[in-house]
Design a protein around this motif. Structure first.
Motif, mmCIF file in Angstrom:
data_model
loop_
_atom_site.group_PDB
_atom_site.id
_atom_site.type_symbol
_atom_site.label_atom_id
_atom_site.label_comp_id
_atom_site.label_asym_id
_atom_site.label_seq_id
_atom_site.Cartn_x
_atom_site.Cartn_y
_atom_site.Cartn_z
ATOM 1 N N ALA A 83 0.888 -1.152 -0.014
ATOM 2 C CA ALA A 83 -0.179 0.027 -0.138
ATOM 3 C C ALA A 83 0.818 1.158 -0.152
ATOM 4 C CB ALA A 83 -1.006 0.004 1.122
ATOM 5 N N SER A 84 2.049 1.092 0.376
ATOM 6 C CA SER A 84 3.228 2.254 0.328
ATOM 7 C C SER A 84 3.408 2.584 -1.292
ATOM 8 C CB SER A 84 4.239 1.925 0.919
ATOM 9 O OG SER A 84 4.898 0.786 0.534
ATOM 10 N N VAL A 85 3.121 1.953 -2.103
ATOM 11 C CA VAL A 85 3.479 2.265 -3.605
ATOM 12 C C VAL A 85 2.218 3.059 -4.315
ATOM 13 C CG1 VAL A 85 4.286 1.264 -5.817
ATOM 14 C CG2 VAL A 85 4.755 0.148 -3.517
ATOM 15 N N PHE A 86 2.424 4.210 -4.957
ATOM 16 C CA PHE A 86 1.832 4.851 -5.804
ATOM 17 C C PHE A 86 2.447 4.943 -7.059
ATOM 18 C CE2 PHE A 86 0.920 9.029 -7.633
ATOM 19 C CZ PHE A 86 -0.372 9.312 -7.449
ATOM 20 N N ILE A 87 1.411 4.350 -7.978
ATOM 21 C CA ILE A 87 1.608 4.582 -9.446
ATOM 22 C C ILE A 87 0.811 5.308 -10.217
ATOM 23 C CG2 ILE A 87 1.928 3.096 -11.422
ATOM 24 C CD1 ILE A 87 2.752 0.654 -9.706
ATOM 25 N N TRP A 88 1.312 6.174 -11.256
ATOM 26 C CA TRP A 88 0.628 7.228 -11.863
ATOM 27 C C TRP A 88 1.190 7.178 -13.386
ATOM 28 C CZ3 TRP A 88 0.723 13.255 -11.589
ATOM 29 C CH2 TRP A 88 -0.081 13.784 -12.580
ATOM 30 N N GLY A 89 0.843 6.622 -14.435
ATOM 31 C CA GLY A 89 1.276 6.457 -15.356
ATOM 32 C C GLY A 89 2.608 5.825 -15.386
ATOM 33 N N ASP A 90 3.630 6.434 -16.002
ATOM 34 C CA ASP A 90 5.128 6.031 -15.853
ATOM 35 C C ASP A 90 5.914 6.371 -14.606
ATOM 36 O OD1 ASP A 90 4.819 4.557 -18.311
ATOM 37 O OD2 ASP A 90 5.275 6.322 -19.393
ATOM 38 N N LEU A 91 5.175 6.960 -13.714
ATOM 39 C CA LEU A 91 5.825 7.418 -12.496
ATOM 40 C C LEU A 91 5.364 6.232 -11.439
ATOM 41 C CD1 LEU A 91 7.394 9.819 -11.043
ATOM 42 C CD2 LEU A 91 5.297 10.817 -10.498
ATOM 43 N N GLU A 92 6.409 6.094 -10.668
ATOM 44 C CA GLU A 92 6.156 5.290 -9.426
ATOM 45 C C GLU A 92 6.791 5.637 -8.126
ATOM 46 O OE1 GLU A 92 7.263 0.605 -8.175
ATOM 47 O OE2 GLU A 92 7.060 1.167 -10.305
ATOM 48 N N ILE A 93 5.865 5.840 -7.091
ATOM 49 C CA ILE A 93 6.683 6.545 -5.716
ATOM 50 C C ILE A 93 6.490 5.464 -4.911
ATOM 51 C CG2 ILE A 93 6.134 8.295 -4.129
ATOM 52 C CD1 ILE A 93 6.882 9.486 -6.598
ATOM 53 N N ARG A 94 7.485 5.094 -4.141
ATOM 54 C CA ARG A 94 7.836 4.142 -2.979
ATOM 55 C C ARG A 94 7.837 4.852 -1.920
ATOM 56 N NH1 ARG A 94 11.511 -0.267 -6.088
ATOM 57 N NH2 ARG A 94 10.027 -0.702 -8.052
ATOM 58 N N CYS B 110 -1.694 14.371 -6.359
ATOM 59 C CA CYS B 110 -2.889 14.994 -6.623
ATOM 60 C C CYS B 110 -3.262 14.875 -8.011
ATOM 61 C CB CYS B 110 -2.736 16.481 -6.309
ATOM 62 S SG CYS B 110 -2.611 17.072 -4.523
ATOM 63 N N ARG B 111 -2.297 14.021 -8.639
ATOM 64 C CA ARG B 111 -2.925 13.363 -9.974
ATOM 65 C C ARG B 111 -2.914 14.789 -11.001
ATOM 66 N NH1 ARG B 111 -3.173 7.834 -10.572
ATOM 67 N NH2 ARG B 111 -3.257 6.865 -8.770
ATOM 68 N N GLY B 112 -2.302 15.648 -10.863
ATOM 69 C CA GLY B 112 -2.567 16.518 -12.083
ATOM 70 C C GLY B 112 -3.194 17.851 -11.503
ATOM 71 N N GLU B 113 -3.674 17.683 -10.285
ATOM 72 C CA GLU B 113 -4.539 18.896 -10.167
ATOM 73 C C GLU B 113 -3.498 19.966 -9.295
ATOM 74 O OE1 GLU B 113 -7.675 19.534 -10.189
ATOM 75 O OE2 GLU B 113 -7.903 17.507 -11.034
ATOM 76 N N ALA B 114 -4.059 21.194 -9.253
ATOM 77 C CA ALA B 114 -2.861 22.068 -8.753
ATOM 78 C C ALA B 114 -2.749 22.052 -7.331
ATOM 79 C CB ALA B 114 -3.374 23.604 -8.978
ATOM 80 N N VAL B 115 -1.678 22.376 -6.711
ATOM 81 C CA VAL B 115 -1.178 22.222 -5.249
ATOM 82 C C VAL B 115 -0.842 23.526 -4.860
ATOM 83 C CG1 VAL B 115 0.011 20.916 -3.575
ATOM 84 C CG2 VAL B 115 -0.657 19.785 -5.506
ATOM 85 N N SER B 116 -1.390 24.281 -3.873
ATOM 86 C CA SER B 116 -1.038 25.492 -3.531
ATOM 87 C C SER B 116 0.257 25.505 -2.835
ATOM 88 C CB SER B 116 -1.919 26.005 -2.443
ATOM 89 O OG SER B 116 -2.036 25.341 -1.360
ATOM 90 N N ARG B 117 0.837 26.855 -2.932
ATOM 91 C CA ARG B 117 2.060 26.777 -2.059
ATOM 92 C C ARG B 117 2.049 26.671 -0.832
ATOM 93 N NH1 ARG B 117 5.806 29.593 -5.455
ATOM 94 N NH2 ARG B 117 7.076 30.434 -3.640
ATOM 95 N N ALA B 118 0.877 27.022 -0.076
ATOM 96 C CA ALA B 118 0.690 26.872 1.290
ATOM 97 C C ALA B 118 0.700 25.289 1.704
ATOM 98 C CB ALA B 118 -0.537 27.433 1.747
ATOM 99 N N GLY C 269 -0.532 27.745 -7.561
ATOM 100 C CA GLY C 269 0.378 26.793 -7.140
ATOM 101 C C GLY C 269 1.289 26.116 -8.219
ATOM 102 N N TYR C 270 1.382 25.039 -8.014
ATOM 103 C CA TYR C 270 1.991 23.901 -9.217
ATOM 104 C C TYR C 270 1.092 22.607 -9.395
ATOM 105 C CZ TYR C 270 5.802 26.818 -7.614
ATOM 106 O OH TYR C 270 6.783 27.978 -7.341
ATOM 107 N N ARG C 271 1.251 22.185 -10.651
ATOM 108 C CA ARG C 271 0.779 21.049 -10.791
ATOM 109 C C ARG C 271 1.764 20.038 -11.510
ATOM 110 N NH1 ARG C 271 -1.964 20.500 -15.879
ATOM 111 N NH2 ARG C 271 -1.787 22.362 -16.957
ATOM 112 N N LEU C 272 1.602 18.641 -11.395
ATOM 113 C CA LEU C 272 2.641 17.902 -12.133
ATOM 114 C C LEU C 272 1.777 17.142 -13.254
ATOM 115 C CD1 LEU C 272 5.404 16.725 -11.782
ATOM 116 C CD2 LEU C 272 4.166 14.385 -10.862
ATOM 117 N N VAL C 273 2.434 17.411 -14.449
ATOM 118 C CA VAL C 273 1.822 16.693 -15.728
ATOM 119 C C VAL C 273 2.763 15.664 -15.980
ATOM 120 C CG1 VAL C 273 1.293 17.181 -18.023
ATOM 121 C CG2 VAL C 273 1.110 19.011 -16.594
ATOM 122 N N VAL C 274 2.055 14.402 -16.114
ATOM 123 C CA VAL C 274 2.689 13.018 -16.514
ATOM 124 C C VAL C 274 2.176 12.752 -17.923
ATOM 125 C CG1 VAL C 274 2.824 10.837 -15.993
ATOM 126 C CG2 VAL C 274 2.927 12.548 -14.019
#
Length: 242
Positions: free
Chosen positions: A143-154, A183-191, A237-242
């Motif tokens: 459950a500690s693994v997050f996969i979004w497209g070609d990105l994998e977070i452990r 946040c899968r492409g949604e904007a994340v505020s600086r705060a 803020g910022y958003r990640l585009v995969v």
């Protein structure tokens, strides 16, 4: 007297999720139908990469694992993935036409619980599934693994991978990438980033200079990748585009 929660012989897989990793449509159909007849929830993948996504997103009890898959990768590569996570795989039953003694020994040595040759008899497969369920540990999916497209977070070992390759990141860059990816492409505020990445300083207002430096450092790390994910600046803020 049998309680309501006790599994019967007719539904030994009740409440269990089984992943069928198989690229032959006919074999997959038979295996999936059998799992459903035994009361289990069934998922399907025909490549190792698709199997990893299911493993990361679901609590699996059993994996039915073929070896020669659609992406030309040996299904045994799934064990390497679990080993890198330092996590135990769910119970694994290999189903393969690679049927020599050496094939069996290799699969079992890597971590498989059982090995059955193709073509298999459905009654034997059913019996082996029931045996696996009797000794399966519950909810061993990572459950500690997050996969979004070609990105994998452990998250446990704080490693990020892109296209299966480890991204060279500082600990703070890993936290920043994880916060954006969640946040899968949604904007994340600086705060929000400030609270997530710098929790020890939540009592302070977001420090723009610190955030800007960290974003730029992460962008440089990602720029070294092949067709990398992009960090897009937004008013919010910022958003990640995969």
């Amino acid at each position: 007297m049998m309680t309501q929660d006790t599994k019967t012989d007719k539904t030994p897989l009740e409440g269990a999720t089984v992943l069928v990793v198989e690229d032959d449509a006919e074999d997959a159909r038979f295996a999936m139908k059998l799992v459903e007849s035994l009361g289990g929830r069934v998922l399907h993948a025909d490549t190792v990469s698709a199997a990893r996504v299911h493993c990361a997103e679901n609590d699996l009890a059993v994996i039915l694992l073929d070896r020669m898959l659609a992406d030309s990768e040996d299904g045994l590569a799934l064990f390497d993935w679990y080993r890198e996570l330092e996590a135990a795989a769910p119970c694994v039953l290999i189903t393969s036409r690679l049927a020599t003694t050496d094939d069996h020994v290799r699969g079992l040595d890597l971590g498989a619980d059982d090995y059955i040759d193709k073509p298999f008899d459905l009654r034997e497969l059913s019996a082996r599934l029931r045996a696996l369920m009797r000794r399966a540990e519950t909810q061993r999916a990572p459950a500690s693994v997050f996969i979004w497209g070609d990105l994998e977070i452990r998250t446990l070992n704080e490693r990020a991978l892109w296209l299966g390759e480890v991204i060279k990141l500082r600990p703070q860059s890993f936290k920043l990438l994880s916060a954006l990816a969640a946040c899968r492409g949604e904007a994340v505020s600086r705060a929000a980033l400030w609270r997530e990445v710098w929790p020890d300083y939540r009592g302070l207002p977001p420090q723009d200079a610190v955030i800007n430096t960290s974003i730029n450092r992460l962008r440089k790390s990602l720029a070294e990748l092949d067709a990398p994910p992009q960090i897009v600046s937004e008013d919010m803020g910022y958003r990640l585009v995969v």
